[in-house]
Write a protein that holds these residues in place. Sequence first.
Motif, PDB file in Angstrom:
ATOM      1  N   ALA A  86     -30.388   5.507  -9.430  1.00 13.24           N
ATOM      2  CA  ALA A  86     -28.954   5.212  -9.596  1.00 13.24           C
ATOM      3  C   ALA A  86     -28.500   5.419 -11.029  1.00 13.24           C
ATOM      4  CB  ALA A  86     -28.673   3.781  -9.147  1.00 13.24           C
ATOM      5  N   SER A  87     -29.418   5.218 -12.003  1.00 12.35           N
ATOM      6  CA  SER A  87     -29.038   5.362 -13.401  1.00 12.35           C
ATOM      7  C   SER A  87     -28.667   6.797 -13.745  1.00 12.35           C
ATOM      8  CB  SER A  87     -30.182   4.893 -14.306  1.00 12.35           C
ATOM      9  OG  SER A  87     -30.515   3.536 -14.035  1.00 12.35           O
ATOM     10  N   TYR A  88     -29.339   7.759 -13.116  1.00 11.60           N
ATOM     11  CA  TYR A  88     -29.107   9.157 -13.455  1.00 11.60           C
ATOM     12  C   TYR A  88     -28.302   9.896 -12.384  1.00 11.60           C
ATOM     13  CZ  TYR A  88     -32.379   8.574 -17.293  1.00 11.60           C
ATOM     14  OH  TYR A  88     -32.974   8.160 -18.451  1.00 11.60           O
ATOM     15  N   TYR A  89     -28.604   9.616 -11.132  1.00  8.02           N
ATOM     16  CA  TYR A  89     -27.887  10.296 -10.064  1.00  8.02           C
ATOM     17  C   TYR A  89     -26.605   9.570  -9.694  1.00  8.02           C
ATOM     18  CZ  TYR A  89     -26.985  12.556  -5.581  1.00  8.02           C
ATOM     19  OH  TYR A  89     -26.392  13.232  -4.536  1.00  8.02           O
ATOM     20  N   GLY A  90     -26.647   8.260  -9.820  1.00  2.59           N
ATOM     21  CA  GLY A  90     -25.465   7.466  -9.504  1.00  2.59           C
ATOM     22  C   GLY A  90     -25.615   6.717  -8.194  1.00  2.59           C
ATOM     23  N   GLU A  91     -24.880   5.635  -8.078  1.00  2.00           N
ATOM     24  CA  GLU A  91     -24.872   4.818  -6.873  1.00  2.00           C
ATOM     25  C   GLU A  91     -23.449   4.780  -6.339  1.00  2.00           C
ATOM     26  OE1 GLU A  91     -26.698   2.446  -3.942  1.00  2.00           O
ATOM     27  OE2 GLU A  91     -27.609   3.546  -5.625  1.00  2.00           O
ATOM     28  N   LEU A 144     -17.051   7.771  -5.014  1.00  2.00           N
ATOM     29  CA  LEU A 144     -16.983   7.202  -6.363  1.00  2.00           C
ATOM     30  C   LEU A 144     -18.363   6.646  -6.699  1.00  2.00           C
ATOM     31  CD1 LEU A 144     -15.326   6.412  -8.877  1.00  2.00           C
ATOM     32  CD2 LEU A 144     -14.790   4.253  -7.720  1.00  2.00           C
ATOM     33  N   ARG A 145     -19.033   7.266  -7.679  1.00  3.46           N
ATOM     34  CA  ARG A 145     -20.384   6.866  -8.058  1.00  3.46           C
ATOM     35  C   ARG A 145     -20.384   6.250  -9.450  1.00  3.46           C
ATOM     36  NH1 ARG A 145     -24.658   8.554  -5.122  1.00  3.46           N
ATOM     37  NH2 ARG A 145     -24.190   9.968  -3.360  1.00  3.46           N
ATOM     38  N   ARG A 176     -15.403   4.854  -1.552  1.00  5.99           N
ATOM     39  CA  ARG A 176     -14.874   6.173  -1.212  1.00  5.99           C
ATOM     40  C   ARG A 176     -13.364   6.128  -1.226  1.00  5.99           C
ATOM     41  NH1 ARG A 176     -18.680   9.253   3.210  1.00  5.99           N
ATOM     42  NH2 ARG A 176     -20.703   8.718   2.239  1.00  5.99           N
ATOM     43  N   LEU A 177     -12.772   7.143  -1.842  1.00  4.10           N
ATOM     44  CA  LEU A 177     -11.329   7.221  -1.977  1.00  4.10           C
ATOM     45  C   LEU A 177     -10.793   8.327  -1.092  1.00  4.10           C
ATOM     46  CD1 LEU A 177     -11.042   6.870  -5.870  1.00  4.10           C
ATOM     47  CD2 LEU A 177     -10.858   5.063  -4.164  1.00  4.10           C
ATOM     48  N   GLN A 178      -9.638   8.109  -0.518  1.00  2.00           N
ATOM     49  CA  GLN A 178      -8.991   9.098   0.322  1.00  2.00           C
ATOM     50  C   GLN A 178      -7.909   9.791  -0.474  1.00  2.00           C
ATOM     51  OE1 GLN A 178     -10.186   9.429   3.462  1.00  2.00           O
ATOM     52  NE2 GLN A 178      -8.948  11.282   3.800  1.00  2.00           N
ATOM     53  N   ARG A 179      -8.090  11.080  -0.671  1.00  6.31           N
ATOM     54  CA  ARG A 179      -7.107  11.886  -1.385  1.00  6.31           C
ATOM     55  C   ARG A 179      -6.632  12.992  -0.462  1.00  6.31           C
ATOM     56  NH1 ARG A 179      -9.313  12.631  -7.608  1.00  6.31           N
ATOM     57  NH2 ARG A 179      -9.252  10.406  -8.162  1.00  6.31           N
TER      58      ARG A 179
END
Length: 372
Positions: free
Chosen positions: A66-71, A85-86, A75-78
């Motif tokens: 999670a530190s490098y790839y992200g957690e 969103l990580r 989720r946003l709806q556009r």
Amino acid sequence: MLARSEDIPKLEAAVEACVEQLEKYPGVHDVTAGGRPGKWEYRLQIKEDAKAMGVSLAELSSTVRASYYGEEAMRLQRGRHEVQLRVRYPREQRESLADFDEIRIRDNEGTERPLTELADIEIARSYSAIHRLDQMRSVTVAADVDEEVANAFVITADLKKTLMPKLAEEYPSLRVLWEGQEEQTNESMNSMLYGFIAVMIAMYLLFTIEFKSYLQPLLVLSIIPFGACGAIFGHVVMGLPFTLFSIYGLVALSGIVVNDSIVLIDFINRRVNDGLSLNDAIIDAGRRRCRPVLLTSLTTIGGMMPILLETSRQAQVLIPMATSLSFGLIFGTVLVLILAPVGFFIVAKTQNVFALEKTSHESSQVVPGLHE
């Protein structure tokens, strides 16, 4: 060569021994072993204190990832698209491993502890790919051979004789399979063996129908082993290794060398049917069929000479086959002029002896009531 073993360290040691042995042979180059190392990686080994704190290796791995790839946080709806969103470290920290040891892990009590306090970190390289055969780890050892310097069959035979017994003794769980040229050669040899047997049976049946005899076809086919001896002698004279193409030449020789026997035996049968005695028929066949037999063989050998004398690299593959044909035909032609008449004489005399014994036995029997 394919090596298999359930014990990975022993498998690696055996593969390394094979690579070292192959590199010692002259003419062997580009020796490679499967299971090449991949990229450098950090390996985490959780400490016993961390286990007591309720921290698992899965939590350590997920936190580092999670530190490098992200957690994913939300989720946003556009419009029609959904955007993930990580949450992860800033770019400047992700581009360097300088702060890797300072990654914080939260234990069951909520205390954040540095990664080095909870796990031992090792920098190592894993395999780029892991191959398995029959659910066992396998590594393929391969090499190229310069045919002008060395011979693959000789190298394979030497490996089986010298290295493989040592590996079997040191690593009992090791299993070895031979692939590449060795496997292709074995498959070709097996298929040629079955085909050769089928062809010999078909030739015997055809000769039996033609000569109306069960022994004369064997006399015709008996010249084939002598032709094979001539082919082997030719390889010794030419200083050539016995290759797969040499076997191809022997198979082709089996169909060519019998032609001379057919010519002689068929002519002897015709002269006997014309009323000549056995001795006169054999002498007449040797006198009148000698020139056709020699011309037939010489024209075939002459056709092989350009290949035998060729020095280009492309022709080196075909020279062993031409050697088998030429020398086998020379050796077989000389012997067939002697063995075919002699063999025919022996077979005919043997058949006459058995026929006389049968006739005398039948004539000596007493018919009941004859004396009365």
